[in-house]
Design a protein around this motif. Structure first.
Motif, mmCIF file in Angstrom:
data_model
loop_
_atom_site.group_PDB
_atom_site.id
_atom_site.type_symbol
_atom_site.label_atom_id
_atom_site.label_comp_id
_atom_site.label_asym_id
_atom_site.label_seq_id
_atom_site.Cartn_x
_atom_site.Cartn_y
_atom_site.Cartn_z
ATOM 1 N N GLY A 25 0.809 -1.211 0.000
ATOM 2 C CA GLY A 25 0.000 0.000 0.000
ATOM 3 C C GLY A 25 0.841 1.260 0.000
ATOM 4 O O GLY A 25 0.536 2.236 -0.695
ATOM 5 N N ALA A 28 2.380 1.760 -3.416
ATOM 6 C CA ALA A 28 1.369 2.214 -4.376
ATOM 7 C C ALA A 28 1.141 3.715 -4.272
ATOM 8 O O ALA A 28 0.723 4.357 -5.240
ATOM 9 N N ALA A 29 1.432 4.277 -3.098
ATOM 10 C CA ALA A 29 1.289 5.720 -2.898
ATOM 11 C C ALA A 29 2.584 6.468 -3.209
ATOM 12 O O ALA A 29 2.690 7.664 -2.947
ATOM 13 N N LYS A 183 -3.300 -2.623 3.190
ATOM 14 C CA LYS A 183 -2.891 -1.782 2.061
ATOM 15 C C LYS A 183 -3.363 -0.345 2.258
ATOM 16 O O LYS A 183 -2.628 0.609 1.968
ATOM 17 N N ARG A 187 -0.952 2.887 2.493
ATOM 18 C CA ARG A 187 -1.172 4.009 1.571
ATOM 19 C C ARG A 187 -1.446 5.298 2.313
ATOM 20 O O ARG A 187 -0.893 6.348 2.001
ATOM 21 N N GLU A 191 0.771 8.651 2.111
ATOM 22 C CA GLU A 191 0.190 9.885 1.567
ATOM 23 C C GLU A 191 0.260 11.033 2.568
ATOM 24 O O GLU A 191 0.626 12.164 2.207
#
Length: 199
Positions: A25, A28-29, A183, A187, A191
């Motif tokens: 996660g 992915a960010a 995840k 993330r 973020e």
């Protein structure tokens, strides 16, 4: 780009699988990540006679062990531990206890922190363990980011404190709900850390 260290202890693999999902996660960010385990401190005669425990140690022999340098490197630190009587495992507590020099010089101040856990049984102390892990962040002067109930999937996982999963005494690997929650947590930490750094 946020630098996120996911530092965990896992005896049989459940917490390790959650840690991998959290890392996914965070990546992915857009985060740079380090997936790290803490040193096994249990004597060989304990884990050597437990086939599942021994197998997990062998399977994760390539995962680097966390150090204080990793804590200094990271903008965000995510701790993961199985629950031991509603508390974090001694292995991760031992790691935390060796950070006094970093704390004394304020090296961890204003970093982002988050935590996750697993238990063998339902109501086995999940929130208590997460809160205990977060206590170190308070002392270090860090800012805590929880998953909260920011997405509908969190209402399924039922834990706004941090990702948690019940393995039914090691019989189950984290399910899709737990992996989705992990995840999301990774993330969200990445973020918010990136946003905080850019402020």
């Amino acid at each position: 780009m946020a630098k996120v260290a996911i530092i965990y202890y896992s005896q049989t693999g459940t917490t390790h699988l959650l840690a991998k999902a959290i890392e996914e996660g965070a990546k992915a960010a857009g985060a740079e990540t380090r997936l790290l385990k803490v040193k096994e401190t249990a004597p060989d005669e304990l884990w050597g006679n437990n086939p599942v425990w021994k197998q997990h140690i062998e399977e994760t022999s390539g995962v680097p062990e966390a150090s204080n340098d990793d804590l200094e490197w990271a903008d965000a630190i995510i701790f993961g531990s199985p629950t031991r009587y509603g508390l974090p495992a001694a292995q991760i507590k031992s790691f935390i206890d060796q950070t006094g020099a970093l704390w004394a010089k304020g090296a961890l101040t204003d970093k982002i922190g988050s935590s996750f856990t697993s238990t063998a049984t339902l109501h086995g102390g999940q929130e208590a363990t997460i809160l205990a892990l977060n206590t170190a962040f308070y002392h270090w002067g860090m800012l805590i980011v929880s998953p909260g109930y920011v997405e509908p999937s969190q209402f399924q996982s039922g834990n706004p404190y941090g990702t948690s999963f019940t393995s039914q005494n090691g019989k189950l690997d984290p399910d899709e709900i737990a992996v989705t929650a992990a995840k999301l947590q990774g993330r969200r930490v990445a973020e918010i850390t990136a946003r905080f750094k850019g402020a």
